[in-house]
Design a protein around this motif. Structure first.
Motif, PDB file in Angstrom:
ATOM      1  N   SER A   9     -54.922 -44.558  15.803  1.00  0.00           N
ATOM      2  CA  SER A   9     -53.524 -44.974  16.420  1.00  0.00           C
ATOM      3  C   SER A   9     -54.017 -45.733  17.831  1.00  0.00           C
ATOM      4  N   LYS A  10     -54.784 -45.338  18.633  1.00  0.00           N
ATOM      5  CA  LYS A  10     -54.921 -45.998  19.858  1.00  0.00           C
ATOM      6  C   LYS A  10     -55.532 -47.195  19.627  1.00  0.00           C
ATOM      7  N   SER A  11     -56.382 -47.595  18.892  1.00  0.00           N
ATOM      8  CA  SER A  11     -57.094 -48.784  18.387  1.00  0.00           C
ATOM      9  C   SER A  11     -56.167 -49.882  18.170  1.00  0.00           C
ATOM     10  N   LEU A  12     -55.130 -49.138  17.203  1.00  0.00           N
ATOM     11  CA  LEU A  12     -54.181 -50.227  16.632  1.00  0.00           C
ATOM     12  C   LEU A  12     -53.104 -50.853  17.693  1.00  0.00           C
ATOM     13  N   LEU A  13     -52.776 -49.839  18.652  1.00  0.00           N
ATOM     14  CA  LEU A  13     -52.065 -50.040  19.735  1.00  0.00           C
ATOM     15  C   LEU A  13     -52.658 -51.140  20.723  1.00  0.00           C
ATOM     16  N   LEU A  14     -53.923 -50.946  20.927  1.00  0.00           N
ATOM     17  CA  LEU A  14     -54.503 -51.683  21.794  1.00  0.00           C
ATOM     18  C   LEU A  14     -54.922 -53.010  21.017  1.00  0.00           C
ATOM     19  N   LEU A  15     -55.014 -53.272  19.898  1.00  0.00           N
ATOM     20  CA  LEU A  15     -55.308 -54.614  19.131  1.00  0.00           C
ATOM     21  C   LEU A  15     -53.997 -55.183  19.038  1.00  0.00           C
ATOM     22  N   SER A  16     -52.937 -54.454  18.903  1.00  0.00           N
ATOM     23  CA  SER A  16     -51.487 -54.963  19.100  1.00  0.00           C
ATOM     24  C   SER A  16     -51.361 -55.823  20.292  1.00  0.00           C
ATOM     25  N   ILE A  17     -51.523 -55.097  21.223  1.00  0.00           N
ATOM     26  CA  ILE A  17     -51.667 -55.664  22.715  1.00  0.00           C
ATOM     27  C   ILE A  17     -52.434 -56.556  22.730  1.00  0.00           C
ATOM     28  N   GLY A  18     -53.788 -56.824  22.289  1.00  0.00           N
ATOM     29  CA  GLY A  18     -54.408 -58.039  22.390  1.00  0.00           C
ATOM     30  C   GLY A  18     -54.095 -59.183  21.472  1.00  0.00           C
ATOM     31  N   LEU A  19     -53.533 -58.982  20.541  1.00  0.00           N
ATOM     32  CA  LEU A  19     -53.041 -59.890  19.763  1.00  0.00           C
ATOM     33  C   LEU A  19     -51.668 -60.892  20.401  1.00  0.00           C
ATOM     34  N   PHE A  20     -51.030 -59.879  21.099  1.00  0.00           N
ATOM     35  CA  PHE A  20     -49.826 -60.463  21.604  1.00  0.00           C
ATOM     36  C   PHE A  20     -50.308 -61.387  23.014  1.00  0.00           C
ATOM     37  N   LEU A  21     -51.188 -60.715  23.717  1.00  0.00           N
ATOM     38  CA  LEU A  21     -51.861 -61.788  24.811  1.00  0.00           C
ATOM     39  C   LEU A  21     -52.312 -62.901  24.181  1.00  0.00           C
ATOM     40  N   CYS A  22     -52.901 -62.581  23.039  1.00  0.00           N
ATOM     41  CA  CYS A  22     -53.563 -64.063  22.160  1.00  0.00           C
ATOM     42  C   CYS A  22     -52.417 -65.184  21.844  1.00  0.00           C
ATOM     43  N   SER A  23     -51.050 -64.438  21.478  1.00  0.00           N
ATOM     44  CA  SER A  23     -50.025 -65.598  21.150  1.00  0.00           C
ATOM     45  C   SER A  23     -49.718 -66.546  22.581  1.00  0.00           C
ATOM     46  N   ILE A  24     -49.692 -65.567  23.782  1.00  0.00           N
ATOM     47  CA  ILE A  24     -49.492 -66.299  24.727  1.00  0.00           C
ATOM     48  C   ILE A  24     -50.592 -67.509  25.157  1.00  0.00           C
ATOM     49  N   LEU A  25     -51.720 -66.996  24.872  1.00  0.00           N
ATOM     50  CA  LEU A  25     -53.194 -68.087  25.266  1.00  0.00           C
ATOM     51  C   LEU A  25     -52.790 -69.263  24.280  1.00  0.00           C
ATOM     52  N   SER A  26     -52.596 -68.694  23.062  1.00  0.00           N
ATOM     53  CA  SER A  26     -52.122 -69.801  22.030  1.00  0.00           C
ATOM     54  C   SER A  26     -51.372 -71.107  22.128  1.00  0.00           C
ATOM     55  N   VAL A  27     -50.233 -70.696  22.947  1.00  0.00           N
ATOM     56  CA  VAL A  27     -49.086 -71.570  23.316  1.00  0.00           C
ATOM     57  C   VAL A  27     -49.799 -72.265  24.562  1.00  0.00           C
ATOM     58  N   ILE A  28     -50.365 -71.777  25.405  1.00  0.00           N
ATOM     59  CA  ILE A  28     -50.964 -72.153  26.810  1.00  0.00           C
ATOM     60  C   ILE A  28     -51.894 -73.447  26.308  1.00  0.00           C
TER      61      ILE A  28
END
Length: 399
Positions: free
Chosen positions: A146-165
């Motif tokens: 569960s904790k790994s899923l949450l951390l990966l979800s947060i990481g992918l959300f940050l990647c979405s921001i970087l993808s737009v930048i």
């Protein structure tokens, strides 16, 4: 240390009785379909009508702003989150029944891809193809804790921001690949440069995580938790509004790079915080006994989410290809769109008075199982496939 088997046992009540669906999930799905319909209707209006080519009046401008500000990218996020939660339910059910999950779910996504390809023939903004392809990542992450899923979800959300930048650089890379003869679908390009690809994956994994920690089961016992989520999301949303206003208050036509990055980050946080606020508020309202019946009208439409989504596309296609709508105002178009949504809700209620599943869900499930869902015959799988599972203690070793 909590084992994978203990996690399965902890969430067992959710999948013990498939007839006892979580009503709050169906309510959230029906609610998200409203937002998806409204934003798609606005997009179709702006791209097809002659009225949109001229200056909109004050009322229409206000409607466009409100739909864009309060709905754009918010309800899509909720819909993706619910897809990830549904994956959790299917996965645990397959484990309990000792079915070959990877094979079943891969075929299920393949069928969804086929439905999406057919859907895109008359509706270009199809998301089913994206869900079918990115859903494969869920299979790879099925054994994550569960904790790994949450951390990966947060990481992918940050990647979405970087993808737009770095969207300009992504465009250069994609163009170089196309020049080299590598086929890059336009839908993939759009989802990368807008960050939606990573947002979708992030919400998939967040939904899977919420399912694993059993958060949507017995939501009444977690009233205070969802109240804190609503307050926190509301404060973040207010902060993003202040940040948005301040960052757009400059008269300089040349936006500094630092300001552009801040605006992109603020927009992403705004979308996520408002999505969380919507979900938590709906759950809080659902917890009030007096509102159960008030919100129950969303349940039938939520149970046939795929059918509802496809019906909306058919409506939008014919509605915005009629001559009458070319000179129609945006306010009138959105009023008719809302009327169609009400019609959907009524239709869904009537449909489930006679049938157990939506029409598109029936087709999807039939093609997935290669059998008619109403039959008592269950799909057969080779017995040899399960021989290696005998005396296995860790259920997550199942494929």
């Amino acid at each position: 240390m909590v084992t994978q088997l203990q996690e399965i046992q902890a969430t067992q009540p959710i999948i013990e009785n498939q007839k006892n669906r979580l009503q709050i999930v169906d309510i959230l799905r029906g609610f998200s379909l409203l937002g998806i319909l409204l934003i798609h209707s606005l997009q179709q209006f702006l791209s097809t009508t002659s009225t949109a080519s001229r200056d909109l009046n004050g009322t229409d401008n206000l409607i466009e702003f409100l739909v864009d500000f309060l709905i754009q990218d918010k309800f899509f996020t909720i819909f993706s989150f619910l897809f990830g939660w549904s994956f959790f339910v299917i996965y645990k059910s397959a484990i309990r029944k000792r079915q070959p999950f990877v094979r079943i779910f891969t075929w299920r996504l393949t069928v969804l891809l086929g439905i999406g390809i057919f859907h895109s023939l008359f509706f270009k903004a199809d998301i089913l193809q994206v869900y079918a392809v990115t859903g494969l990542v869920l299979i790879l992450c099925r054994n994550f804790r569960s904790k790994s899923l949450l951390l990966l979800s947060i990481g992918l959300f940050l990647c979405s921001i970087l993808s737009v930048i770095f969207s300009d650089k992504s465009d250069i890379v994609i163009n170089a690949l196309k020049d080299a003869g590598i086929l890059i679908p336009s839908k993939l390009r759009f989802n990368i440069v807008t960050g939606r690809l990573f947002t979708t994956l992030s919400m998939f994994l967040l939904g899977f995580y919420i399912g694993k920690v059993n958060l949507l089961n017995e939501v009444s016992a977690r009233f205070q938790l969802f109240k804190k989520v609503a307050l926190c999301s509301g404060y973040i949303f207010l902060f993003t509004i202040v940040g948005y206003v301040l960052s757009h208050n400059s008269t300089n036509p040349q936006v500094p790079e630092s300001v552009r990055i801040f605006q992109i980050t603020i927009t992403a946080l705004q979308n996520l915080s408002l999505s969380c606020l919507y979900v938590s508020v709906v759950i809080l309202l659902y917890n009030r006994m007096s509102n159960h019946k008030l919100m129950a009208w969303l349940i039938p439409l939520g149970k046939m989410g795929l059918s509802g989504y496809l019906m909306q596309s058919v409506f939008l296609y014919f509605f915005y290809h009629s001559e009458e709508v070319l000179e129609m105002s945006l306010s009138m178009a959105m009023a008719i769109t809302l009327l169609f949504y009400i019609t959907q809700v009524i239709f869904a209620g009537i449909w489930f008075s006679s049938f157990k599943s939506g029409p598109a869900e029936w087709v999807w499930r039939s093609l997935t199982n290669l059998a008619v869902p109403g039959d008592t015959t269950q799909p057969r799988y080779p017995e040899k496939h399960f021989r290696r599972f005998r005396n296995v203690r860790n259920c997550d070793q199942y494929p």
